[in-house]
Write an enzyme that holds these catalytic residues in place. Sequence first.
Site, short mmCIF file in Angstrom:
data_model
loop_
_atom_site.label_atom_id
_atom_site.label_comp_id
_atom_site.label_asym_id
_atom_site.label_seq_id
_atom_site.Cartn_x
_atom_site.Cartn_y
_atom_site.Cartn_z
N ARG A 260 39.25 62.51 41.56
CA ARG A 260 39.91 61.56 40.65
C ARG A 260 39.74 60.14 41.19
O ARG A 260 39.94 59.90 42.38
CB ARG A 260 41.40 61.90 40.52
CG ARG A 260 41.58 63.30 39.98
CD ARG A 260 43.02 63.63 39.66
NE ARG A 260 43.08 65.00 39.13
CZ ARG A 260 44.17 65.62 38.77
NH1 ARG A 260 45.35 65.00 38.86
NH2 ARG A 260 44.13 66.85 38.30
N ARG A 275 47.96 61.24 47.15
CA ARG A 275 47.07 60.81 46.08
C ARG A 275 45.67 60.60 46.63
O ARG A 275 45.37 59.59 47.24
CB ARG A 275 47.61 59.51 45.46
CG ARG A 275 47.00 59.13 44.13
CD ARG A 275 47.66 57.89 43.56
NE ARG A 275 49.06 58.09 43.27
CZ ARG A 275 49.53 58.65 42.16
NH1 ARG A 275 48.70 59.01 41.21
NH2 ARG A 275 50.81 58.82 41.97
N GLU A 347 56.17 65.13 42.11
CA GLU A 347 55.39 66.04 41.28
C GLU A 347 54.38 66.82 42.12
O GLU A 347 53.65 66.25 42.92
CB GLU A 347 54.62 65.24 40.21
CG GLU A 347 53.75 66.14 39.36
CD GLU A 347 52.65 65.39 38.61
OE1 GLU A 347 52.73 64.15 38.51
OE2 GLU A 347 51.73 66.07 38.13
N SER A 350 51.89 70.44 37.08
CA SER A 350 52.23 70.23 35.68
C SER A 350 51.81 71.47 34.92
O SER A 350 50.70 71.94 35.08
CB SER A 350 51.42 69.06 35.10
OG SER A 350 52.03 67.85 35.38
N ARG A 388 49.02 68.76 48.30
CA ARG A 388 50.44 68.44 48.11
C ARG A 388 51.34 69.57 48.60
O ARG A 388 52.46 69.33 49.06
CB ARG A 388 50.73 68.10 46.64
CG ARG A 388 50.21 66.73 46.27
CD ARG A 388 50.75 66.23 44.94
NE ARG A 388 50.14 64.94 44.62
CZ ARG A 388 50.40 64.24 43.52
NH1 ARG A 388 51.24 64.70 42.61
NH2 ARG A 388 49.81 63.08 43.32
#
Length: 422
Positions: A260, A275, A347, A350, A388
């Site tokens: 990403r 991130r 988070e 999802s 994560r």
Amino acid sequence: MHDPRVLLDPTTDAVRKLARRGFHLDVESLEKLLASRNSAIHRGDEARAEAKRTAAAVRSATTEERPALVEQARELKAVVTAAETETRQLEAQLQDVLLGIPNLPADELPDGASDADAEVVRSWGEPTAFDFTPLDHADLGERLGILDLARATKLAGPRFAVLRGKGPALERALARYFLDLAAEHGYLEFSVPTLVNRETMTGTGQLPKFEQDLFKTGVGDRELYLIPTAEVPLTNLHARETLAVEDLPLAYTAHTPCFRSEAGSYGKDTRGLIRMHEFSKVELVRIVDPARSREELEVLLGHAEAVMRGLGLAYRVVKLAAGDIGFSAEFTYDIEVWLPGQQRYREIASASDFGTFQARRAGIRTKAKDGTRGFAATLNSSGMPIGRTLVAVLEQGQQADGSVRIPEALVPYTGFDVLTPD
RNA sequence: GGAAGCGUGGCAGAGCGGCCGAAUGCACUCGCCUUGAAAGCGAGAGACCCGCGAGGGUCCGGGGGUUCGAAUCCCUCCGCUUCCGCCA
């Protein structure tokens, strides 16, 4: 992608729904575009039908009649060509417009546009209480000798990670644990390309709108995109296929690297593994009967939660606000894990229901026993991102002496139950 | 990267430039027969687009061309197979 007729049907209430995510739907211009495309198609069809009749007539015509008919056929062909050109243009315009319209957020989602507006559904486990000041995972990782961010930056730049020693062993253990759980839950494992074409990226909704979020490679005139998640290849496995409704649901999983660009997140989460430009993740995808998609989302969420519970990680489930869900989603739950280093929930996964939005783009069709045709619904959830999760394992498992306790469920995979500073 | 061959419906496999959306076989659906099944017999059935409908149109790997008319001829791209080279 939406069916324009459904979108324009007042009972769909699309304008209001899209407004909840800050998207203004221009009904008038869409209606106009659709009508002119349809009439161009119609005009072409009519002229072509006439041209076919004329061509047939040429065959049985007498020598005297022939030249006139041939001339007439030529003229009709010009009409057909013109109508086809116009159709193509209008079709392309319509596609452009439709591909840029996000999915309709479900009414059950709370209002709002940020994660602060999310609604907590439930919490599991207690935020760990320490009788010392907990470190964050970056410090822990460096002290334990399993993480080297400085050298990662040397190799590739910021937002990359180097793990060493028991770090990669732990990564591998997490991935295997996730995949074994997924298999237990009935997911079929795949190994898929992590470099995909434009069409595939369009099928799940990353393109055309979010090109800046992706890494792209090119050699000569070939262009391929690095997948931001295994959702992309897994969901598109069935692109342009028709699935028998009785074969659904399909449950797929894959462990892949994810890439990403993180454009637009400058300054956010610059520390540690939260991130990254590159990380690895086990993804869960379900392709289901659209009539059952919301129930299937609960099932999927259950599978994702099982991972957190299995690891004994404190987490909570939130329902995202209507303005905060992804472009292709109509309903999204986030799983947020407790991070002692930040003293907050962050988070980690999802779980989304995309309805038929992605299936329409990708052409994933269904056929029922009685012959009824339609589009499938697609769902996906992380199950889990390796990085994560590692962050949470380190931070929640840390002890006063600087060591980290490994969750019991992982020990069979790691072969060690504690990480100690060098 | 070089050479040759091939790309037709779910699969296999025919297809003189008009009568081909396309033979035939298998698979499929529904009937008949059977205690049940198989076999056999009969019937049916492609996908997509426009249209309230009647109906019309498109689709023989993709795109372009020739022609009044293309699955059939030409060009081009893509893919697959085999051989050679190169590589993990």
